[in-house]
Design a protein around this motif. Structure first.
Motif, PDB file in Angstrom:
ATOM      1  N   HIS A  11       0.888  -0.966   0.483  1.00 27.56           N
ATOM      2  CA  HIS A  11       0.157   0.345  -0.060  1.00 27.56           C
ATOM      3  C   HIS A  11       0.886   0.725  -0.059  1.00 27.56           C
ATOM      4  CE1 HIS A  11      -3.661  -2.548   0.618  1.00 27.56           C
ATOM      5  NE2 HIS A  11      -2.988  -2.990   2.349  1.00 27.56           N
ATOM      6  N   ARG A  53      -9.485  10.601  -0.249  1.00 26.97           N
ATOM      7  CA  ARG A  53     -10.264   9.688   0.017  1.00 26.97           C
ATOM      8  C   ARG A  53     -10.120   8.999  -0.726  1.00 26.97           C
ATOM      9  NH1 ARG A  53     -13.679   6.797  -1.916  1.00 26.97           N
ATOM     10  NH2 ARG A  53     -14.140   8.350  -3.761  1.00 26.97           N
ATOM     11  N   GLN A  54      -9.574   8.654  -1.652  1.00 24.57           N
ATOM     12  CA  GLN A  54      -8.630   6.992  -1.846  1.00 24.57           C
ATOM     13  C   GLN A  54      -7.729   6.526  -2.206  1.00 24.57           C
ATOM     14  OE1 GLN A  54      -9.544   7.200  -6.464  1.00 24.57           O
ATOM     15  NE2 GLN A  54     -10.084   9.110  -6.905  1.00 24.57           N
ATOM     16  N   ARG A  56      -6.380   7.064   0.296  1.00 22.76           N
ATOM     17  CA  ARG A  56      -7.003   6.515   2.448  1.00 22.76           C
ATOM     18  C   ARG A  56      -7.209   5.144   2.347  1.00 22.76           C
ATOM     19  NH1 ARG A  56      -4.851   5.247   6.987  1.00 22.76           N
ATOM     20  NH2 ARG A  56      -6.199   6.120   8.779  1.00 22.76           N
ATOM     21  N   THR A  57      -7.866   5.140   1.377  1.00 20.96           N
ATOM     22  CA  THR A  57      -9.498   3.775   1.747  1.00 20.96           C
ATOM     23  C   THR A  57      -7.771   2.558   0.958  1.00 20.96           C
ATOM     24  OG1 THR A  57     -11.096   4.671   0.563  1.00 20.96           O
ATOM     25  CG2 THR A  57     -10.224   2.361   0.059  1.00 20.96           C
ATOM     26  N   LEU A  58      -6.914   3.156   0.246  1.00 19.74           N
ATOM     27  CA  LEU A  58      -5.745   2.358  -0.571  1.00 19.74           C
ATOM     28  C   LEU A  58      -4.814   2.234   0.480  1.00 19.74           C
ATOM     29  CD1 LEU A  58      -5.560   0.587  -2.933  1.00 19.74           C
ATOM     30  CD2 LEU A  58      -3.949   2.669  -3.525  1.00 19.74           C
ATOM     31  N   LEU A  86      -9.970  11.897   7.767  1.00 20.38           N
ATOM     32  CA  LEU A  86      -9.911  10.857   6.701  1.00 20.38           C
ATOM     33  C   LEU A  86      -9.170  10.619   8.096  1.00 20.38           C
ATOM     34  CD1 LEU A  86      -9.583  11.874   2.787  1.00 20.38           C
ATOM     35  CD2 LEU A  86     -11.486  10.881   4.668  1.00 20.38           C
ATOM     36  N   SER A 280      -8.508   6.144 -11.649  1.00 21.15           N
ATOM     37  CA  SER A 280      -8.522   5.798  -9.790  1.00 21.15           C
ATOM     38  C   SER A 280      -7.111   5.873  -9.211  1.00 21.15           C
ATOM     39  CB  SER A 280      -9.457   4.731  -9.963  1.00 21.15           C
ATOM     40  OG  SER A 280      -9.278   3.231 -10.161  1.00 21.15           O
TER      41      SER A 280
END
Length: 400
Positions: A11, A53-54, A56-58, A86, A280
């Motif tokens: 990640h 946001r993307q 952080r999700t990853l 976030l 993305s």
């Protein structure tokens, strides 16, 4: 034969948001692209929210707001607030120009965790000369603001030929300012630093003296002031593990939305760097050619491919390999095993020869970061220099 490094990406841990290339300073060692004015579009607030946001999700956990000068974004406080919401650990990397009592109080309220403030030198003359602005006193005021709002005092000074002999005074300045952490980062030659390499490269003797001075202060000060001294690559025999490996833990998103595996990656030809406005973050990180290109070890050729050190240094820096050899798949020429390593010694020797000669304004002048996209106010400020000091003729402007 050395085992192939795994290509399954971890990640991204560190997201660098280069929210603008605009800057009120014109530093001769700026790592922004020399052609930054071509990339003048900037993501909107909403688009930066989506990027954060993307990422952080990853899995990204730390977020640095950088530039240019991030304080030129009127929405910086909004970005900080959203990043905190976030769950990021947030860091503002700034020259301090534009940081006011009102803004820093708001940033503190919104959850900004850390501020890194840059100086160019310990003296007004050299600080203002190297940035082509009158900002020394302003930076001092900003340093006091940072402390008043209970942030750790973290100072960054980029070192090079023109200030390396001032290391003792820089450290004394840091002591007087009650700095907690001082990063003395010798210039790495990318962007405007590469343009100005001939004038910025120190001698080996300068570097040795500076390192001895730093070590003496470390012994004297202990934990009172933590000092990091980053040696320039050109004086090493082993390459750095650049970004801990290409596409391993670091993700930079430039002002225009271009996603990069490192700050200088735009300098590499033949790579179509993806943009967060059309792809993305997950697809960029996991599947894009740009992030896969030098991930792992399949791209390597000898001496890297069979080198037992490849798991430590990952072949070194791809941008440096390209800049110095013309081929990004070559071993970083900093490495003593590189067929181009002797070229590094020649660059250092040539720089020392240049320094030993009388300075000539027409030969290898310092080129300041172009004023394009900078604050109009700064265009009206003359360069600060002392007549007869040798600095007033040692420069020319970048292309407007």
């Amino acid at each position: 034969m050395a085992a192939t490094l795994p290509v399954t990406p971890r990640h991204p841990l560190w997201l660098l948001a280069e929210v603008t290339y605009r800057c009120p300073l014109h530093c001769v060692f700026c790592y922004n692209p020399v052609d930054f004015a071509r990339h003048d579009k900037e993501l909107t607030t909403a688009q930066w929210f989506d990027v954060m946001r993307q990422a952080r999700t990853l899995g990204a956990a730390q977020l640095g707001f950088s530039g240019g000068e991030p304080l030129l974004r009127d929405d910086l406080e909004e970005l900080i607030g959203e990043a905190h919401r976030l769950g990021y650990y947030t860091n503002l990397i700034t020259s301090g120009i534009g940081l006011t009592e009102v803004r820093i109080a708001r940033m503190k309220e919104l959850g900004l965790d850390h501020i890194q403030l840059s100086f160019q030198d310990s003296t007004r003359e050299m600080n203002d000369f190297l940035s082509s602005t009158r900002t020394f006193e302003l930076k001092q005021r900003v340093a006091r603001l940072i402390q008043q709002h209970d942030y750790p005092m973290v100072l960054n000074v980029v070192l090079h030929r023109h200030n390396l002999d001032h290391v003792d005074r820089i450290i004394e300045m840091a002591i007087d300012m009650e700095v907690d952490y001082l990063e003395l980062a010798n210039t790495q030659y990318y962007g405007w630093g590469m343009v100005n390499r001939a004038q910025l490269m120190p001698t080996r003797e300068q570097l040795q003296r500076a390192e001895e001075t730093v070590n003496a202060y470390r012994r004297k000060l202990g934990n009172r002031l933590r000092i990091l001294f980053v040696v320039p690559d050109y004086f090493e025999d082993r390459p750095k593990a650049c970004m801990n490996g290409w596409g391993s833990v670091f993700l930079a998103v430039a002002a225009d939305g271009t996603a990069l595996p490192c700050h200088a990656a735009r300098s590499l030809p033949g790579i179509n760097f993806p943009n967060v406005m059309t792809e993305s973050i997950a697809d960029i990180w996991l599947h894009s050619d740009a992030f896969q290109r030098y991930r792992g070890s399949d791209w390597m050729k000898d001496p890297c491919k069979t080198c037992p050190e490849q798991k430590k240094d990952f072949g070194g820096c791809r941008c440096q390999a390209y800049a110095l050899t013309g081929d990004a798949t070559n071993a970083d020429p900093i490495c003593s095993k590189s067929a181009h390593h002797d070229d590094i010694h020649k660059i250092v020797i040539d720089a020392q020869a240049l320094q030993s000669r009388p300075r000539n304004a027409e030969e290898h002048p310092l080129v300041f970061r172009s004023k394009t996209n900078s604050l109009a106010l700064t265009d009206k400020l003359p360069l600060t220099s002392t007549p007869g000091s040798g600095t007033e003729k040692l420069f020319r402007r970048g292309q407007e």
